[in-house]
Structure formats: structure tokens, C-alpha cells
Design an enzyme around this catalytic site. Structure first.
Site, mmCIF file in Angstrom:
data_model
loop_
_atom_site.group_PDB
_atom_site.id
_atom_site.type_symbol
_atom_site.label_atom_id
_atom_site.label_comp_id
_atom_site.label_asym_id
_atom_site.label_seq_id
_atom_site.Cartn_x
_atom_site.Cartn_y
_atom_site.Cartn_z
ATOM 1 N N ARG A 27 0.822 -1.237 0.000
ATOM 2 C CA ARG A 27 0.000 0.000 0.000
ATOM 3 C C ARG A 27 0.846 1.273 0.000
ATOM 4 O O ARG A 27 0.385 2.336 0.391
ATOM 5 C CB ARG A 27 -0.967 0.030 1.170
ATOM 6 C CG ARG A 27 -1.970 -1.115 1.137
ATOM 7 C CD ARG A 27 -3.278 -0.723 1.802
ATOM 8 N NE ARG A 27 -4.248 -1.791 1.640
ATOM 9 C CZ ARG A 27 -4.417 -2.782 2.508
ATOM 10 N NH1 ARG A 27 -3.693 -2.833 3.604
ATOM 11 N NH2 ARG A 27 -5.302 -3.701 2.292
ATOM 12 N N LYS A 82 4.064 11.194 -11.636
ATOM 13 C CA LYS A 82 3.211 10.372 -12.496
ATOM 14 C C LYS A 82 3.876 9.007 -12.644
ATOM 15 O O LYS A 82 5.032 8.926 -13.077
ATOM 16 C CB LYS A 82 3.054 11.008 -13.873
ATOM 17 C CG LYS A 82 1.982 12.062 -13.926
ATOM 18 C CD LYS A 82 1.668 12.418 -15.356
ATOM 19 C CE LYS A 82 0.633 13.515 -15.435
ATOM 20 N NZ LYS A 82 0.393 13.948 -16.827
ATOM 21 N N GLU A 141 11.415 17.285 -25.250
ATOM 22 C CA GLU A 141 10.669 17.515 -23.998
ATOM 23 C C GLU A 141 11.238 18.723 -23.242
ATOM 24 O O GLU A 141 10.534 19.357 -22.466
ATOM 25 C CB GLU A 141 10.730 16.277 -23.094
ATOM 26 C CG GLU A 141 9.871 15.116 -23.561
ATOM 27 C CD GLU A 141 8.399 15.203 -23.126
ATOM 28 O OE1 GLU A 141 7.961 16.266 -22.637
ATOM 29 O OE2 GLU A 141 7.691 14.195 -23.298
ATOM 30 N N LYS A 193 8.741 22.665 -14.170
ATOM 31 C CA LYS A 193 7.918 21.498 -13.841
ATOM 32 C C LYS A 193 7.594 21.496 -12.344
ATOM 33 O O LYS A 193 6.458 21.239 -11.946
ATOM 34 C CB LYS A 193 8.620 20.208 -14.245
ATOM 35 C CG LYS A 193 7.797 18.992 -13.874
ATOM 36 C CD LYS A 193 7.658 17.974 -14.938
ATOM 37 C CE LYS A 193 6.564 16.976 -14.576
ATOM 38 N NZ LYS A 193 6.590 15.801 -15.391
ATOM 39 N N GLU A 197 -3.143 17.267 -11.892
ATOM 40 C CA GLU A 197 -3.556 17.662 -13.243
ATOM 41 C C GLU A 197 -5.037 18.005 -13.345
ATOM 42 O O GLU A 197 -5.751 17.490 -14.202
ATOM 43 C CB GLU A 197 -3.184 16.545 -14.233
ATOM 44 C CG GLU A 197 -3.163 17.026 -15.673
ATOM 45 C CD GLU A 197 -2.608 15.996 -16.632
ATOM 46 O OE1 GLU A 197 -1.402 15.695 -16.519
ATOM 47 O OE2 GLU A 197 -3.350 15.506 -17.485
ATOM 48 N N ARG A 214 -1.468 21.734 -14.818
ATOM 49 C CA ARG A 214 -0.504 20.698 -15.185
ATOM 50 C C ARG A 214 -0.765 20.163 -16.595
ATOM 51 O O ARG A 214 0.140 19.636 -17.238
ATOM 52 C CB ARG A 214 -0.530 19.560 -14.158
ATOM 53 C CG ARG A 214 0.559 18.546 -14.411
ATOM 54 C CD ARG A 214 0.782 17.597 -13.254
ATOM 55 N NE ARG A 214 1.825 16.645 -13.596
ATOM 56 C CZ ARG A 214 2.394 15.810 -12.755
ATOM 57 N NH1 ARG A 214 2.021 15.792 -11.496
ATOM 58 N NH2 ARG A 214 3.343 14.979 -13.158
ATOM 59 N N ASN A 252 1.307 18.746 -21.178
ATOM 60 C CA ASN A 252 0.987 17.780 -22.228
ATOM 61 C C ASN A 252 0.979 18.410 -23.622
ATOM 62 O O ASN A 252 0.457 17.817 -24.561
ATOM 63 C CB ASN A 252 -0.390 17.152 -21.945
ATOM 64 C CG ASN A 252 -0.377 16.372 -20.654
ATOM 65 O OD1 ASN A 252 0.575 15.652 -20.376
ATOM 66 N ND2 ASN A 252 -1.405 16.523 -19.835
ATOM 67 N N HIS A 306 1.316 16.271 -26.646
ATOM 68 C CA HIS A 306 1.217 14.868 -26.243
ATOM 69 C C HIS A 306 -0.014 14.153 -26.782
ATOM 70 O O HIS A 306 0.041 12.951 -27.006
ATOM 71 C CB HIS A 306 1.280 14.748 -24.720
ATOM 72 C CG HIS A 306 2.674 14.861 -24.184
ATOM 73 N ND1 HIS A 306 3.468 15.971 -24.396
ATOM 74 C CD2 HIS A 306 3.438 13.996 -23.465
ATOM 75 C CE1 HIS A 306 4.648 15.777 -23.822
ATOM 76 N NE2 HIS A 306 4.649 14.585 -23.252
ATOM 77 N N HIS A 309 0.850 10.991 -28.610
ATOM 78 C CA HIS A 309 0.410 9.666 -28.144
ATOM 79 C C HIS A 309 -0.314 8.920 -29.257
ATOM 80 O O HIS A 309 -0.180 7.699 -29.387
ATOM 81 C CB HIS A 309 -0.513 9.795 -26.939
ATOM 82 C CG HIS A 309 0.227 10.039 -25.653
ATOM 83 N ND1 HIS A 309 -0.362 10.570 -24.532
ATOM 84 C CD2 HIS A 309 1.513 9.809 -25.308
ATOM 85 C CE1 HIS A 309 0.533 10.662 -23.560
ATOM 86 N NE2 HIS A 309 1.681 10.218 -24.012
ATOM 87 N N HIS A 362 9.195 8.359 -27.783
ATOM 88 C CA HIS A 362 8.211 9.276 -27.201
ATOM 89 C C HIS A 362 8.564 10.742 -27.498
ATOM 90 O O HIS A 362 7.719 11.524 -27.937
ATOM 91 C CB HIS A 362 8.115 9.033 -25.693
ATOM 92 C CG HIS A 362 7.218 10.000 -24.994
ATOM 93 N ND1 HIS A 362 5.854 10.037 -25.222
ATOM 94 C CD2 HIS A 362 7.480 10.998 -24.108
ATOM 95 C CE1 HIS A 362 5.325 11.009 -24.488
ATOM 96 N NE2 HIS A 362 6.282 11.603 -23.815
HETATM 97 N N1 GLY Z 1 4.678 14.610 -18.437
HETATM 98 C C1 GLY Z 1 3.624 15.445 -18.053
HETATM 99 C C2 GLY Z 1 3.421 15.559 -16.577
HETATM 100 O O1 GLY Z 1 4.211 15.065 -15.826
HETATM 101 O O2 GLY Z 1 2.436 16.109 -16.151
#
Ligand code: GLY
Length: 380
Positions: free
Chosen positions: A129, A151, A193, A235, A245, A249, A253, A256, A260, A274
Site C-alpha cells: 500500500r 506520475k 521535452e 515542472k 492535473e 498541469r 501535455n 502529447h 500519443h 516518445h
Molecule cells: N509529463 C507530463 C506531466 O508530468 O504532467
């Protein structure tokens, strides 16, 4: 979020109350891991998780530094590559960790790129947990993006990162020296990135990248350090204000949703990395914004020119052989985008731009406009 330098190391802080954590950026940090990670590891059981590339390169050096400060230290390896971010390798990893005899005082140490970091983070979020973990990112992409912000997750048949958790690391050690062993293509992909931060919210950083991108790819330590610092600073600031997010946040993206869709279409088989998909996706986000009358065409040209100059793909003509020619590509891209995590209540949301450094979340994108754009994009 604060930033300060001590000798040649820069320290940032991701400010999340009791879950705040430091990001250390500098050269040869692996050799100082015992000091930099003392707060997180001293007297505790720890397991280094690497992949089959990063393990042989760095695990012995890290073990030598950390064994004296930990109560017990093990090393587990996973196969290098995106395929390891699967339910099967997650289950296998959990069995191997539990087989070591661990308790909730355990600390996992992710020693690798985005795949190792995302899988280790999800293992940490769910094992018993939840246990602590630290990130030692070995790729540029992981140093500027995936190792910071919590993430974590794995890929499912339906798409990338669809099972996971927000689970913050206890520290991030971004050792710039580790990037010297990175294949050039991976370095370029990570650079995409990095530039993303300028495009989404800092026009001055993008201008700086236009002037210094080549030195960055040549691994000039001062230039690279500044790029990683700027990216992590932004960031950390964004994650500090919107950890899960719910709004801001989402700007991270940029490129993205398009990217994606391209990755899903390429099948995650290494033909399209990526960061390469993000490069294409960022140009598409600018082009689509121009088409919707939101942004000047000149800004989109500048973005395309810079990314192309850095050796990154920028148009359908740059897609891997065999992908561009497939019939129905635009329709499939549209369908992939409709399944994206950023869809809310069935409405497609996209990060678009008003200018370089001015991204925003566009709600309720018209499916017809998007599919018309993708049809034209595929034709080049
Ligand atoms: N890679 C996007 C984020 O971490 O929110």
C-alpha cells in the site's frame, strides 16, 4: 519551489507540503549519492531497480556508494524497453520484491529512464500500500520530465499509462554525466521535452534554446545544466500548484495528445520514440492553432525550424517508413485522440497555443476540424 547552487550542484524543491522533495542537478552526482540521498536512505532497506542497459553501466557504482549507508541493499533488473511497462512485468517485479522480504520502510531506487522510473514509481505506490522511492534518471527525457512530478504507471492494450498513480518520489538526483552514454537519438528525443517548457510557458527559454540547442546536444555541461534546471524549475512550479492535473498541469501535455496518437499507431516498437512523437505533436499543436486562427503562422514556422535543426521529426514526411503510407492513418489518429486521457465527459480537450510561450487548454475541440486537420497533415 526554490533554487540554489552549492559548488557545481543546483538544488530545487518541489513544494508539496509534507511530501515536498529536492531535485539535485549536476555532474558526477552518482559519486555523491551517499551524501545527497542520506536523508532518504540512511539505515533503511533499499532496492535499486535498473534495466538491462543502466544496470551494467551504473548499478555497481551506485551500490558501492549506498551500501555503507543502507541497512540492506539489493539490485533488481528489468529488460530495457517500453515492453517492460506492462502488467506482466509489473506483477513479476512485485513478486521479486516481495521475495526479498521487505517491509514498509523499504525505499525503491529507480536507476534508469522513463520506463524504469514509471514502473518503479507504480511499484512503490502499490507495494504494501505504498513505500518510498527516489529517482535517479539516466535519460534527458527522464531528467527534464518523467522523474519529476509523481506520475507513475504502466501501459495497457488500450493505451499508454492507462493504469497508474500519482506517487511522488522522495528525491530526484539528475546526474548530467550519465547522459554521455545516451544514444544520440535518445538525447534528441529528450531535447524535444526540454524545449516543450519554453513553448508552453517561457518564450525567453525558447529563444535561449534556439541559440544554445546545439551545445546542449553536444553535452556542454554548463548549457545542459541550465536546460535541465530551467525545465525542472518550471515542472516543479507547475506540479506544486496542480499535482493531480486538474488544470494547469495539463499544459505539460503540449504536443502529447497528437504524439500519443502517433505512438499508438507506430505500436511502441522503437520506430518512433516518445520524444520524437512529442516533437511532431508540438508542431501539430502549433499548426492546428494557426489553422483555428489562434496563433500566428510565423510562430509555428519558428518552432518547426528549430526542432528540425535539432534533428527531430516535424512533419508526416518524417514518420518512420511504413507508417505514413498506411491507408486510413488520419482516421485512426482521430480515433486514438478521442480515447486520450484528456477527454473529459466525452469532450476532447487539447493543449493549444496563442504564441510561443503561451499554451492553454482548449475545451470542446470540434472533431470535424480535428479530423480535417489530420487528413491534411497526413498528406503533407
Ligand atoms: N509529463 C507530463 C506531466 O508530468 O504532467
Amino acid at each position: 519551489m526554490t533554487g540554489m547552487a552549492d559548488n557545481d550542484i543546483t538544488h530545487l524543491q518541489v513544494a508539496l507540503g509534507p511530501r515536498s522533495y529536492p531535485i539535485h542537478i549536476g555532474s558526477n552526482l552518482l559519486d555523491r549519492a551517499d551524501q545527497l540521498l542520506a536523508d532518504q536512505l540512511s539505515g533503511r532497506q533499499a532496492v535499486i531497480l535498473s534495466d538491462s542497459h543502466t544496470g551494467p553501466l551504473y548499478a555497481a557504482r551506485l551500490t558501492e556508494k549506498l551500501a555503507p549507508i543502507t541497512r540492506r541493499l539489493d539490485h533488481l533488473e528489468i529488460a530495457a524497453g517500453e515492453a517492460s511497462k506492462s502488467m506482466a512485468s509489473y506483477a513479476d517485479l512485485m513478486d521479486r520484491l516481495l521475495g526479498l522480504g521487505v517491509d514498509r520502510q523499504l525505499v525503491l531506487i529507480a536507476l534508469g529512464g522513463g520506463v524504469v522510473g514509471d514502473l518503479t514509481g507504480f511499484a512503490a505506490a502499490s507495494l504494501l500500500r505504498g513505500v518510498d522511492f527516489v529517482q535517479i534518471p539516466t535519460s534527458l527525457l527522464a531528467q527534464v520530465d518523467s522523474s519529476v512530478g509523481g506520475k507513475t504507471g504502466i501501459n495497457m492494450t488500450a493505451g499508454k499509462n492507462l493504469v497508474g498513480a500519482f506517487w511522488q518520489p522522495r528525491a530526484v538526483l539528475a546526474d548530467l554525466s550519465l547522459l554521455a552514454s545516451l544514444p544520440e537519438r535518445e538525447l534528441r528525443a529528450g531535447y524535444a521535452e526540454t524545449v516543450k517548457y519554453g513553448l508552453l510557458g517561457d518564450a525567453d527559454f525558447f529563444s535561449w534554446a534556439e541559440a544554445h540547442g546545439a551545445e546542449c546536444l553536444a553535452l556542454d555541461p554548463a548549457v545542459l545544466g541550465r536546460a535541465v534546471y530551467q525545465a525542472c524549475r518550471m515542472k516543479a512550479e507547475i506540479v506544486g500548484t496542480d499535482e493531480t492535473e486538474s488544470d494547469r498541469r495539463m499544459l505539460l501535455n503540449l504536443g502529447h495528445s497528437f504524439g500519443h496518437a502517433l505512438e499508438a499507431e507506430a505500436g511502441y516498437d522503437g520506430r518512433l520514440l516518445h520524444g520524437e512523437a512529442v516533437s511532431l505533436g508540438m508542431v501539430m499543436a502549433f499548426d492546428f492553432s494557426v489553422r483555428l486562427g489562434l496563433c500566428e503562422a510565423q510562430s509555428a514556422s519558428r518552432v518547426r525550424q528549430h526542432l528540425a535543426r535539432m534533428g527531430l521529426p516535424v512533419s508526416a514526411a518524417d514518420l518512420p517508413a511504413g507508417l505514413r503510407q498506411t491507408s486510413g492513418l488520419a482516421d485512426r489518429l482521430t480515433r486514438h485522440m478521442a480515447k486520450d486521457k484528456k477527454v473529459r465527459n466525452g469532450r476532447l480537450r487539447l493543449v493549444l497555443v496563442r504564441a510561443i510561450g503561451a499554451a492553454f487548454v482548449a475545451e470542446d475541440i470540434s472533431g470535424d476540424q480535428l479530423s480535417a486537420f489530420l487528413a491534411d497533415w497526413v498528406e503533407g
